[in-house]
Structures are given as C-alpha cells and as structure tokens.
Enzyme design. Sequence first.
Site, PDB file in Angstrom:
ATOM      1  N   TYR A 109       5.242  -3.746  -0.658  1.00  0.00           N
ATOM      2  CA  TYR A 109       4.049  -2.928  -0.847  1.00  0.00           C
ATOM      3  C   TYR A 109       4.520  -1.518  -1.150  1.00  0.00           C
ATOM      4  O   TYR A 109       5.418  -0.989  -0.485  1.00  0.00           O
ATOM      5  CB  TYR A 109       3.180  -2.915   0.429  1.00  0.00           C
ATOM      6  CG  TYR A 109       2.013  -1.960   0.309  1.00  0.00           C
ATOM      7  CD1 TYR A 109       0.770  -2.409  -0.112  1.00  0.00           C
ATOM      8  CD2 TYR A 109       2.171  -0.600   0.589  1.00  0.00           C
ATOM      9  CE1 TYR A 109      -0.294  -1.530  -0.254  1.00  0.00           C
ATOM     10  CE2 TYR A 109       1.115   0.287   0.446  1.00  0.00           C
ATOM     11  CZ  TYR A 109      -0.109  -0.181   0.022  1.00  0.00           C
ATOM     12  OH  TYR A 109      -1.153   0.691  -0.129  1.00  0.00           O
ATOM     13  N   GLU A 196      -1.693   2.092  -5.907  1.00  0.00           N
ATOM     14  CA  GLU A 196      -1.187   1.053  -5.010  1.00  0.00           C
ATOM     15  C   GLU A 196      -0.564  -0.066  -5.842  1.00  0.00           C
ATOM     16  O   GLU A 196      -1.215  -0.594  -6.740  1.00  0.00           O
ATOM     17  CB  GLU A 196      -2.382   0.518  -4.206  1.00  0.00           C
ATOM     18  CG  GLU A 196      -2.009  -0.315  -3.031  1.00  0.00           C
ATOM     19  CD  GLU A 196      -3.261  -0.738  -2.280  1.00  0.00           C
ATOM     20  OE1 GLU A 196      -3.435  -0.277  -1.143  1.00  0.00           O
ATOM     21  OE2 GLU A 196      -4.056  -1.510  -2.828  1.00  0.00           O
TER      22      GLU A 196
END
Length: 400
Positions: A109, A196
């Site tokens: 991530y 993101e």
Amino acid sequence: MNIHEYQAKELLKSYGIPVPPGEVVYSDRAAARVAEELGGSRWVVKAQIHAGGRGKGGGVKLANSVGKVADLADQMIGSTLVTAQTGDAGKRVQRVLIERASRIDREFYLGMIVDRVSQKIVVIASAEGGVDIEQVATERPDAIHTEHVDPGVGLLDFQCRKVATAIGLANRAASFTRLLKRIYRLFRDKDCLLLEINPFIVTEDGDLVALDCKMEFDDNALYRQSAVAELRDFEEEDPKEVDASGHGLNYVALDGNVGCIVNGAGLAMGTMDAIAHHGGRPANFLDVGGGASPEKIANAFRIVLTDPNVHAILVNIFAGINRCDWIAQGVVQATRDQRIDVPVIVRGDARRKFKDELQTGRAKMSICGTCDVGPAGKEGPSFWSAITYWSPNKTDLPPG
Ligand code: GDP
Ligand code: MN
C-alpha cells in the site's frame, strides 16, 4: 474532485510511474479489440467507478481469452456494482479498463494525503497492501508506516529510504526513491488531497508497478488545474451537487432529514450544529452566498427538495450582504413553482421586511413563518418546536 482509475493511471504514466499497459473501453467489442492489441494470454477487466472495494465486489476480474474479456466487459458495462464503498444503491458501470494482467509477487500500500493537523503531506505505506488494507489499519496499525513531509522542504531521499526499509523494499531503495519522488511531484503539481496506490506491486520479474490508483483533488485549486478539471465525470457525482454548482450554490448532500438553506458558510455550519444540538440531523450543507436572487433561492428549494429524506426545511438568513426581501420572494416563488409538503421554517434577521414579504405571499404557500433557532423566547417559537409543531399539509402559522 475524484477521477477514475484509468485517468489516474494516465497521470502516473505521464510522470514516469510504471502502470500496466491498458485502455478504457465502453463496449465489449472494443474490449476484445484492446485485448488483441495488448497481446499476451491473460487480461484483467476493471469496472471504472468512483469507489474502491471493486475486487471484493466483483468489479475486477481476470480473463484468459479474448472472448472471456468481451464477456466480462459485456456483463460489467451497464450493470450496477455494489461494493463496501458505494453504499447499498451501488454505482452504474459505464466503462471498463482492460489491462494486460500483471504477475504479482508482492502487494504494497502506498498513499499520500494532506494532513491538516500537522500541515504536512504524509506518506503512508504498508507491506500488507491489497484488498484488506482497511482491516490491517484497524487491527494492526503498527503495520502502517507514515512519513511527514514538510511541503516547504519537499520529500528528501532519506525519507524515501526510511519508507522503503519499513515495507521491506530496502534492496530496491534506489528505484523506490525515484518512484516515490515522482509520485510526490505529481501530488504537488496537481494540487492533490489524496493519492493512493493500492496495490503497489513487485512483479514476478522484480518491477515496481502501480496496479490501482485513486486520486482526489482540491476543488479550490481547480481554477489553476484546467487539465485536471476536464477529467471530472459528472455521472459519478451526486446530481444535486452538480445541479447546485451550476447555479452558484455551495451544496453538499448529507444523510439527515432537515434541509438547510443558509447564507454564508459559517452560518451554514453553525445552523447544522444548532440542528444537531436540538436533536435533528441536517440533510445538507447549503450556502446560497451573498446577494442571492429570488431565482437562486427558488433553485435552492428545488435542489434541497429532490432529496427524499428531507422532512423539514430551515431557511436561516442573516442579512448582511443579502436582501431579505429577495430571499422572501425566492421562498414565495419556490412555493409557486412546486408543491411543498414539508414544513418550512424561515428565520431571518432584518425580520420585519422579511415577514412582510412572506405574509404578502402567504396565500400561495403551504406553510411559512419565522422563528429563532435556539430555545423558544419572546421572539417566537424555537426552531425545533416549530418543526414538531408543523406537520406536512398544515397551513396555519405557528404560535408566536
Ligand atoms: P479495488 O478492489 O477497487 O481496490 O481494485 P484493485 O484494482 O486494487 O484490484 C483488486 C485486486 O485485484 C488487487 O489487489 C489484486 O490482488 C487483483 N488484481 C488487480 N489487477 C490484477 C492483475 O493484473 N493481476 C493479478 N494477478 N491480480 C490483479
Ligand atoms: Mn485497490
């Protein structure tokens, strides 16, 4: 403002950040053509909606033949996809992204946000990226690493190495640093609020690739980001908000049941607080701005009333740069334009003029009146008791 994954990936690509080869399509035939052109033997078909959680909701599927790519595209386009992030109503899929499938070794991530508290840009990274990142964040927050970046100084090499080490990429620190700095530059250049990449992968061949991307931009900066503004997809936004912005109204849909029509962002927020304090829940934020014309007020009514959850409307005007008689004319016009079945409570400073206008138009209105927002006083009934006093279709005026 949000954009689609395929648009975000174009931006990443233009900053030298590797993404899988792919193309967005609007039909199964185009999907098959793109799969042929991309070549290879495995593809991924990805529903393009402004919401994540698609993997678990059936909006990201692998195909190992061109025919299967077309079938999946056909199933997805026109369907309504429900994911953990769309709400129960789901979102309609208008287009899909076809990509050559990546062979994943590890999923990470990687995100960046503007942190208002520290007034810095925060890099967020985890070695446990992928579809369960929310669960990781709540159950094992120590698996999430953060690095604060002072925007006046910029992202420094040692910070990139720290992040790389924290997520087990120390052996690729140099290439990771290059990538992270490109992402940071993109974030700064485009006035992002959030960027993101989940997952950010290491492929079986050892390459770093952005497999998914979500980007959110600061609406207040769109005036200097015309290329970004063009990526806006109105179909993905709340139609009430799109309608409102077209009329110069600052409207944000919320999930309560008291519609608010207010002038000034500060008073609008204060009004929402007052409603909550009195046990209600605002259905929206709405700032009609200064010098609001009767037409603008009438439009505000129309937009607020398209929300079926609205059970009452509070109009709260502090007339400084607004004319109360215009506001009142707008309220009257709104009741002429459409049937209003919910109680409408109007509160205005410069009350006399306000009340006169409303009284004049009263014959055409289902309900109107003036009151104070706070507890009942000699000025009139409290807003909240007024709401409970009135029930739909009552035409009489409240006491006071
Ligand atoms: P999201 O669920 O909306 O965040 O959609 P993502 O684009 O992140 O995809 C969800 C998951 O699908 C990813 O975490 C991957 O595990 C998987 N996935 C997506 N693209 C590929 C691919 O090209 N190859 C493989 N093997 N898996 C993929
Ligand atoms: Mn994802």
